[in-house]
Write an enzyme that holds these catalytic residues in place. Structure first.
Site, PDB file in Angstrom:
ATOM      1  N   LYS A  49      47.366  47.818  41.320  1.00 53.49           N
ATOM      2  CA  LYS A  49      46.854  48.118  42.664  1.00 53.49           C
ATOM      3  C   LYS A  49      47.706  47.528  43.798  1.00 53.49           C
ATOM      4  O   LYS A  49      47.771  48.100  44.879  1.00 53.49           O
ATOM      5  CB  LYS A  49      45.418  47.615  42.796  1.00 53.49           C
ATOM      6  CG  LYS A  49      44.417  48.435  41.988  1.00 53.49           C
ATOM      7  CD  LYS A  49      42.999  47.961  42.259  1.00 53.49           C
ATOM      8  CE  LYS A  49      41.998  48.885  41.597  1.00 53.49           C
ATOM      9  NZ  LYS A  49      40.612  48.546  41.942  1.00 53.49           N
ATOM     10  N   ASN A  70      44.058  52.037  45.302  1.00 50.32           N
ATOM     11  CA  ASN A  70      43.533  52.557  44.025  1.00 50.32           C
ATOM     12  C   ASN A  70      43.668  54.068  43.941  1.00 50.32           C
ATOM     13  O   ASN A  70      43.258  54.674  42.960  1.00 50.32           O
ATOM     14  CB  ASN A  70      42.080  52.122  43.799  1.00 50.32           C
ATOM     15  CG  ASN A  70      41.095  52.967  44.588  1.00 50.32           C
ATOM     16  OD1 ASN A  70      41.443  53.534  45.616  1.00 50.32           O
ATOM     17  ND2 ASN A  70      39.870  53.037  44.106  1.00 50.32           N
ATOM     18  N   ASP A  85      37.595  52.429  46.856  1.00 48.52           N
ATOM     19  CA  ASP A  85      36.512  51.560  46.359  1.00 48.52           C
ATOM     20  C   ASP A  85      35.469  51.305  47.447  1.00 48.52           C
ATOM     21  O   ASP A  85      34.279  51.520  47.258  1.00 48.52           O
ATOM     22  CB  ASP A  85      37.059  50.188  45.917  1.00 48.52           C
ATOM     23  CG  ASP A  85      37.626  50.220  44.511  1.00 48.52           C
ATOM     24  OD1 ASP A  85      37.185  51.077  43.716  1.00 48.52           O
ATOM     25  OD2 ASP A  85      38.503  49.389  44.212  1.00 48.52           O
ATOM     26  N   ALA A 112      36.239  44.082  44.387  1.00 53.90           N
ATOM     27  CA  ALA A 112      35.204  44.968  44.940  1.00 53.90           C
ATOM     28  C   ALA A 112      34.729  44.434  46.287  1.00 53.90           C
ATOM     29  O   ALA A 112      34.569  45.190  47.249  1.00 53.90           O
ATOM     30  CB  ALA A 112      34.031  45.095  43.968  1.00 53.90           C
ATOM     31  N   GLY A 226      24.946  51.068  42.419  1.00 53.76           N
ATOM     32  CA  GLY A 226      26.397  51.185  42.274  1.00 53.76           C
ATOM     33  C   GLY A 226      26.855  52.517  41.709  1.00 53.76           C
ATOM     34  O   GLY A 226      28.041  52.867  41.805  1.00 53.76           O
TER      35      GLY A 226
HETATM   36  P1  NDP Z   1      36.415  40.288  40.145  1.00 55.17           P
HETATM   37  O1  NDP Z   1      36.560  39.671  38.803  1.00 55.17           O
HETATM   38  O2  NDP Z   1      37.608  40.487  41.018  1.00 55.17           O
HETATM   39  O3  NDP Z   1      35.351  39.395  40.999  1.00 55.17           O
HETATM   40  C1  NDP Z   1      34.124  39.036  40.463  1.00 55.17           C
HETATM   41  C2  NDP Z   1      33.315  38.259  41.495  1.00 55.17           C
HETATM   42  O4  NDP Z   1      32.016  38.033  40.933  1.00 55.17           O
HETATM   43  C3  NDP Z   1      33.878  36.902  41.843  1.00 55.17           C
HETATM   44  O5  NDP Z   1      33.702  36.651  43.225  1.00 55.17           O
HETATM   45  C4  NDP Z   1      33.030  35.944  41.008  1.00 55.17           C
HETATM   46  O6  NDP Z   1      32.821  34.695  41.621  1.00 55.17           O
HETATM   47  C5  NDP Z   1      31.697  36.654  40.994  1.00 55.17           C
HETATM   48  N1  NDP Z   1      30.876  36.299  39.823  1.00 55.17           N
HETATM   49  C6  NDP Z   1      31.029  36.739  38.549  1.00 55.17           C
HETATM   50  N2  NDP Z   1      30.066  36.198  37.762  1.00 55.17           N
HETATM   51  C7  NDP Z   1      29.309  35.409  38.556  1.00 55.17           C
HETATM   52  C8  NDP Z   1      28.162  34.582  38.328  1.00 55.17           C
HETATM   53  N3  NDP Z   1      27.604  34.452  37.119  1.00 55.17           N
HETATM   54  N4  NDP Z   1      27.632  33.903  39.375  1.00 55.17           N
HETATM   55  C9  NDP Z   1      28.175  34.018  40.618  1.00 55.17           C
HETATM   56  N5  NDP Z   1      29.269  34.776  40.892  1.00 55.17           N
HETATM   57  C10 NDP Z   1      29.826  35.467  39.879  1.00 55.17           C
HETATM   58  O7  NDP Z   1      35.647  41.658  39.905  1.00 55.17           O
HETATM   59  P2  NDP Z   1      35.634  42.961  40.847  1.00 55.17           P
HETATM   60  O8  NDP Z   1      35.416  42.523  42.246  1.00 55.17           O
HETATM   61  O9  NDP Z   1      36.791  43.821  40.536  1.00 55.17           O
HETATM   62  O10 NDP Z   1      34.340  43.733  40.300  1.00 55.17           O
HETATM   63  C11 NDP Z   1      33.023  43.224  40.493  1.00 55.17           C
HETATM   64  C12 NDP Z   1      32.018  44.256  40.037  1.00 55.17           C
HETATM   65  O11 NDP Z   1      32.103  45.393  40.875  1.00 55.17           O
HETATM   66  C13 NDP Z   1      32.253  44.757  38.604  1.00 55.17           C
HETATM   67  O12 NDP Z   1      31.069  44.550  37.887  1.00 55.17           O
HETATM   68  C14 NDP Z   1      32.494  46.240  38.736  1.00 55.17           C
HETATM   69  O13 NDP Z   1      31.789  46.972  37.767  1.00 55.17           O
HETATM   70  C15 NDP Z   1      31.907  46.550  40.103  1.00 55.17           C
HETATM   71  N6  NDP Z   1      32.612  47.658  40.773  1.00 55.17           N
HETATM   72  C16 NDP Z   1      31.886  48.765  41.058  1.00 55.17           C
HETATM   73  C17 NDP Z   1      32.472  49.836  41.678  1.00 55.17           C
HETATM   74  C18 NDP Z   1      31.651  51.036  41.978  1.00 55.17           C
HETATM   75  O14 NDP Z   1      32.227  52.032  42.403  1.00 55.17           O
HETATM   76  N7  NDP Z   1      30.332  51.003  41.788  1.00 55.17           N
HETATM   77  C19 NDP Z   1      33.907  49.819  42.072  1.00 55.17           C
HETATM   78  C20 NDP Z   1      34.576  48.575  41.751  1.00 55.17           C
HETATM   79  C21 NDP Z   1      33.928  47.558  41.112  1.00 55.17           C
HETATM   80  P3  NDP Z   1      33.909  33.467  41.562  1.00 55.17           P
HETATM   81  O15 NDP Z   1      34.984  33.855  42.543  1.00 55.17           O
HETATM   82  O16 NDP Z   1      33.109  32.302  42.019  1.00 55.17           O
HETATM   83  O17 NDP Z   1      34.376  33.399  40.150  1.00 55.17           O
END
Ligand code: NDP
Length: 261
Positions: A49, A70, A85, A112, A226
């Protein structure tokens, strides 16, 4: 992706959508190949990306702010990088509320969250609170929003149960909490602070009815799942490539079929 092909078939569009796995060291060649074959465009996923940007001819406004692409689109012989996105999210959100002038609380600071935060800010959201566990990732997103968009952003470190502030108008879960198979997972928030009328959106497409969505509905909030965001992202991509507005329900039905398999 079967979702896009379903739309092509339904509308009789003479296009194909094929998945190709491209190793990072072959990315430049792959983009050259797409140009040589006159592709209308393509989607990109992690890890391409950001790295694809030097091989494109320009960027759409939000993709330039995010520094991530993307979706590439051939426009007048030039390959332009877009990011659908956050645009898919925004299209869903607008069915319930116009984000202009609103205060938003968003959980998460990953890819996201960045895409959604930038689109919300460019659409005029006034105040964005990023709630995240990891300080560095949270601060990076807050700085990006403050430096490159007109919105005012601030970081709330997620330590223990978070209470949604009374002045929030839109709440977004942009973390991966609730994604299959962890379907029982719940955001650590005070459910009592989800007040009636609040708009609550979840990025998790599978399953779309997350605990957050259920809690929000039980509290009288207006909710967005979502799945709609993912479908809209596909609709926007197809519009970019073909110029045609496809029926989102065709794509939605295909996704539901895939997720339930
Ligand atoms: P990333 O791995 O880049 O980021 C994940 C984020 O979630 C981080 O900020 C992380 O926090 C937080 N996180 C994960 N687990 C926990 C937890 N148990 N408690 C608190 N915070 C948590 O992932 P993406 O941003 O790429 O994707 C996130 C979600 O978005 C995915 O599940 C994906 O399916 C969904 N998505 C949906 C789309 C749609 O079109 N509907 C498009 C793109 C994504 P920390 O920084 O503290 O680790």
């Amino acid at each position: 992706m079967a979702m896009v092909e379903a739309a092509y078939q339904h509308h009789g569009l003479d296009y194909r959508y094929i998945n190709c796995e491209v190793p990072p060291e072959k990315l430049a060649d792959a983009v050259k190949g797409a140009r040589a074959m006159n592709w209308a465009g393509f989607n990109l996923s992690i890890p391409h990306k950001v790295n694809v940007i030097p091989f494109l001819d320009g960027l759409g406004e939000s993709a330039a702010v995010m520094g991530a692409v993307n979706c590439a689109v051939l426009r007048g012989g030039k390959l332009i990088g877009e990011n659908t996105d956050g645009k898919g999210f925004l299209q869903s959100l607008r069915e319930l509320i116009d984000p202009a002038g609103k205060s938003v609380v968003m959980f998460g600071a990953g890819g996201a969250a960045r895409a959604i935060g930038v689109e919300l800010a460019l659409a005029g959201a006034k105040h964005i609170t990023i709630v995240n566990r990891d300080q560095k990732r949270g601060q990076t997103l807050v700085d990006l929003l403050n430096d490159k968009t007109p919105a005012h952003a601030e970081l709330a470190l997620w330590r223990g149960t978070y209470r949604i502030p009374a002045d929030a108008e839109v709440v977004v879960n942009a973390t991966s909490i609730g994604l299959y198979p962890d379907v029982d997972a719940r955001l650590d928030i005070d459910v009592g602070s989800l007040r009636k009328g609040l708009v609550v959106a979840d990025v998790i497409p599978n399953p779309p009815r997350t605990n957050l969505i259920k809690d929000a509905e039980s509290r009288g909030c207006r909710s967005l799942d979502g799945l709609g965001m993912l479908v809209n992202q596909g609709v926007i991509g197809v519009k970019y490539w073909t110029g045609v507005d496809v029926d989102p329900n065709v794509m939605k039905r295909k996704l539901e079929e895939i997720f339930s398999a």
